[in-house]
Write a protein that holds these residues in place. Structure first.
Motif, PDB file in Angstrom:
ATOM      1  N   HIS A 230      62.612  69.933 -61.716  1.00 42.60           N
ATOM      2  CA  HIS A 230      63.372  70.101 -60.471  1.00 42.60           C
ATOM      3  C   HIS A 230      64.095  68.795 -60.176  1.00 42.60           C
ATOM      4  CE1 HIS A 230      60.756  73.668 -60.053  1.00 42.60           C
ATOM      5  NE2 HIS A 230      61.763  74.145 -59.335  1.00 42.60           N
ATOM      6  N   VAL A 231      65.414  68.875 -60.146  1.00 41.32           N
ATOM      7  CA  VAL A 231      66.239  67.665 -60.035  1.00 41.32           C
ATOM      8  C   VAL A 231      66.739  67.504 -58.593  1.00 41.32           C
ATOM      9  CG1 VAL A 231      66.887  67.828 -62.464  1.00 41.32           C
ATOM     10  CG2 VAL A 231      68.393  68.833 -60.739  1.00 41.32           C
ATOM     11  N   PRO A 232      67.004  66.249 -58.189  1.00 42.65           N
ATOM     12  CA  PRO A 232      67.345  66.031 -56.783  1.00 42.65           C
ATOM     13  C   PRO A 232      68.656  66.691 -56.368  1.00 42.65           C
ATOM     14  CG  PRO A 232      67.027  63.951 -57.942  1.00 42.65           C
ATOM     15  CD  PRO A 232      66.945  65.019 -58.964  1.00 42.65           C
ATOM     16  N   LEU A 233      68.669  67.085 -55.134  1.00 40.40           N
ATOM     17  CA  LEU A 233      69.889  67.624 -54.523  1.00 40.40           C
ATOM     18  C   LEU A 233      70.911  66.515 -54.342  1.00 40.40           C
ATOM     19  CD1 LEU A 233      68.510  69.699 -51.527  1.00 40.40           C
ATOM     20  CD2 LEU A 233      69.823  70.580 -53.459  1.00 40.40           C
ATOM     21  N   VAL A 234      72.143  66.905 -54.220  1.00 39.73           N
ATOM     22  CA  VAL A 234      73.187  65.933 -53.897  1.00 39.73           C
ATOM     23  C   VAL A 234      73.413  65.991 -52.380  1.00 39.73           C
ATOM     24  CG1 VAL A 234      75.591  65.311 -54.283  1.00 39.73           C
ATOM     25  CG2 VAL A 234      74.177  66.102 -56.182  1.00 39.73           C
ATOM     26  N   LEU A 235      73.515  64.823 -51.792  1.00 42.62           N
ATOM     27  CA  LEU A 235      73.634  64.744 -50.333  1.00 42.62           C
ATOM     28  C   LEU A 235      75.028  64.292 -49.905  1.00 42.62           C
ATOM     29  CD1 LEU A 235      70.259  62.907 -49.540  1.00 42.62           C
ATOM     30  CD2 LEU A 235      70.670  65.377 -49.735  1.00 42.62           C
ATOM     31  N   ARG A 288      66.170  61.651 -70.977  1.00 41.26           N
ATOM     32  CA  ARG A 288      65.403  62.455 -70.004  1.00 41.26           C
ATOM     33  C   ARG A 288      64.175  61.701 -69.482  1.00 41.26           C
ATOM     34  NH1 ARG A 288      65.489  65.516 -74.173  1.00 41.26           N
ATOM     35  NH2 ARG A 288      63.281  66.002 -74.204  1.00 41.26           N
ATOM     36  N   GLN A 289      63.623  60.831 -70.352  1.00 35.18           N
ATOM     37  CA  GLN A 289      62.405  60.093 -69.957  1.00 35.18           C
ATOM     38  C   GLN A 289      62.713  59.081 -68.848  1.00 35.18           C
ATOM     39  OE1 GLN A 289      59.826  61.316 -71.343  1.00 35.18           O
ATOM     40  NE2 GLN A 289      61.122  62.462 -72.773  1.00 35.18           N
ATOM     41  N   ASP A 290      63.975  58.725 -68.762  1.00 35.87           N
ATOM     42  CA  ASP A 290      64.362  57.644 -67.878  1.00 35.87           C
ATOM     43  C   ASP A 290      65.119  58.171 -66.656  1.00 35.87           C
ATOM     44  OD1 ASP A 290      64.406  54.969 -67.401  1.00 35.87           O
ATOM     45  OD2 ASP A 290      66.375  54.648 -68.305  1.00 35.87           O
ATOM     46  N   PHE A 291      64.889  59.420 -66.350  1.00 32.84           N
ATOM     47  CA  PHE A 291      65.658  60.071 -65.286  1.00 32.84           C
ATOM     48  C   PHE A 291      65.235  59.527 -63.920  1.00 32.84           C
ATOM     49  CE2 PHE A 291      66.336  63.596 -62.260  1.00 32.84           C
ATOM     50  CZ  PHE A 291      67.692  63.734 -62.415  1.00 32.84           C
ATOM     51  N   ILE A 292      66.224  59.129 -63.140  1.00 32.36           N
ATOM     52  CA  ILE A 292      65.908  58.565 -61.819  1.00 32.36           C
ATOM     53  C   ILE A 292      65.880  59.691 -60.797  1.00 32.36           C
ATOM     54  CG2 ILE A 292      66.584  56.829 -60.106  1.00 32.36           C
ATOM     55  CD1 ILE A 292      68.548  55.868 -62.521  1.00 32.36           C
ATOM     56  N   ARG A 293      64.698  59.884 -60.226  1.00 34.25           N
ATOM     57  CA  ARG A 293      64.545  61.003 -59.284  1.00 34.25           C
ATOM     58  C   ARG A 293      64.924  60.562 -57.879  1.00 34.25           C
ATOM     59  NH1 ARG A 293      58.787  62.849 -58.593  1.00 34.25           N
ATOM     60  NH2 ARG A 293      59.255  62.544 -56.403  1.00 34.25           N
ATOM     61  N   LYS A 294      66.222  60.401 -57.686  1.00 34.10           N
ATOM     62  CA  LYS A 294      66.690  59.895 -56.398  1.00 34.10           C
ATOM     63  C   LYS A 294      67.906  60.728 -56.024  1.00 34.10           C
ATOM     64  CE  LYS A 294      68.739  55.837 -55.541  1.00 34.10           C
ATOM     65  NZ  LYS A 294      69.413  54.842 -56.170  1.00 34.10           N
ATOM     66  N   PRO A 295      68.016  61.181 -54.776  1.00 32.11           N
ATOM     67  CA  PRO A 295      69.199  61.984 -54.447  1.00 32.11           C
ATOM     68  C   PRO A 295      70.477  61.166 -54.606  1.00 32.11           C
ATOM     69  CG  PRO A 295      67.639  61.938 -52.604  1.00 32.11           C
ATOM     70  CD  PRO A 295      67.130  60.971 -53.623  1.00 32.11           C
ATOM     71  N   TRP A 296      71.531  61.824 -54.961  1.00 27.95           N
ATOM     72  CA  TRP A 296      72.827  61.175 -55.088  1.00 27.95           C
ATOM     73  C   TRP A 296      73.630  61.474 -53.831  1.00 27.95           C
ATOM     74  CZ3 TRP A 296      77.481  63.792 -57.744  1.00 27.95           C
ATOM     75  CH2 TRP A 296      78.592  62.927 -57.779  1.00 27.95           C
ATOM     76  N   VAL A 297      74.185  60.448 -53.210  1.00 22.59           N
ATOM     77  CA  VAL A 297      75.037  60.670 -52.039  1.00 22.59           C
ATOM     78  C   VAL A 297      76.490  60.678 -52.516  1.00 22.59           C
ATOM     79  CG1 VAL A 297      75.747  59.785 -49.785  1.00 22.59           C
ATOM     80  CG2 VAL A 297      73.354  59.565 -50.526  1.00 22.59           C
TER      81      VAL A 297
END
Ligand code: GLU
Length: 303
Positions: A230-235, A288-297
């Motif tokens: 589950h990947v972060p939403l874009v804000l 994929r191992q280095d995926f930053i789980r942070k929403p993108w604004v």
């Protein structure tokens, strides 16, 4: 022996044009599938909120940014008899019960993909056959039918998510078929994923908490477990989830602002921490191992 080719997928609802956040989620689902040697399939979830022409525009936009898929897109509305067969299977296992609660209560506790409604209080779960017959007759007199709800055999269920780890949720007595006959998202999503050979679900993280219920339903239908990311939403700059009212956010809006397709792809790549102006390049370098789980604004350009 034939080896069944497993797949990842993107499953938009054709309720309007996709914004850059949806395109980013589609990109990630495509990368996940391609990097793990899977097919990639598209499903248009058109049993609910449908805007005429939206599905065609969504497919065109995906193609324009460079996403490729391996089968004709599946339109969910063509799968009605398979969805009903799944209801039959669950019913024959004693996993459904009739619910006579009002439409308002059902709507609140039901199947919208992006809501996490309060749990059903169990009102109709233990009715006797006589009580059910009486309530059925009352509804029939006004031309209505009961809804069907899940009677889970477990209190909670756990899924594995590549980004969130183990996710455990209580399983609610969710509506699987509404009184008007409409089948719920939580049911049809797993029936169609299994049909399309999907075993990898990559989607926005507002659906994370629906995953255990869906996975439990899949289990009861005899399907193999899915893996999730589950990947972060874009804000939007306001901090709310990005929406069309935020300005130039769809591909067509951005092109109309003078952006090129490669600029849109570069923007998506940059949001993921990479420099790439086409998706094949991004596919090569994405880790994929280095995926930053942070929403993108995303700040929409102003003309
Ligand atoms: N159709 C849903 C949506 O567009 C996504 C469902 C899913 O990916 O499971 O929000």
């Amino acid at each position: 022996m034939s080896i069944v080719q497993k797949a990842g997928r993107f499953a938009p609802s054709p309720s309007g044009d996709m914004h850059i956040g949806n395109l980013r989620t589609a990109t990630l689902a495509w990368i996940w599938a391609r990097q793990t040697g899977r097919n990639f399939v598209i499903r248009i979830e058109d049993i609910d909120r449908v805007k005429p022409g939206a599905a065609e525009r969504q497919l065109a936009d995906l193609k324009t940014i460079g996403i490729t898929w391996d089968q004709e897109p599946l339109f969910q509305s063509t799968r009605h008899s398979a969805h009903l067969a799944a209801i039959e299977t669950l019913n024959s296992k004693g996993l459904l019960f009739e619910c006579f609660c009002s439409r308002k209560e059902i709507a609140e506790a039901s199947s919208a993909p992006h809501s996490r409604p309060g749990f059903y209080p169990g009102t109709c779960a233990q009715l006797s056959a006589a009580e059910r017959a009486e309530k059925r007759a009352i509804l029939a007199a006004v031309g209505r039918k009961p809804a069907l709800r899940l009677r889970p055999q477990v209190a909670e269920w756990t899924v594995q998510d590549e980004l969130f780890g183990e996710v455990t949720e209580q399983i609610d007595q969710v509506v699987l078929q509404r009184g008007d006959g409409t089948l719920a998202y939580n049911l049809v999503v797993v029936v169609d994923d299994a049909w399309q050979q999907v075993d990898q679900v990559v989607r926005a993280d507002d659906l994370l908490f629906s995953a255990p219920a869906q996975s439990y339903i899949a289990h009861e239908l005899g399907y193999a477990p899915f893996t999730y990311a589950h990947v972060p939403l874009v804000l939007a700059p306001s901090g709310a989830r990005l929406a069309k009212r935020d300005g130039a956010v769809t591909l067509q809006d951005l092109l109309a602002q003078g952006w090129s397709v490669s600029q849109v792809v570069s923007k998506i790549s940059a949001s993921l921490g990479y420099e790439a102006s086409n998706l094949m390049e991004l596919l090569e370098i994405f880790d994929r191992q280095d995926f930053i789980r942070k929403p993108w604004v995303f700040t929409p350009p102003t003309s």
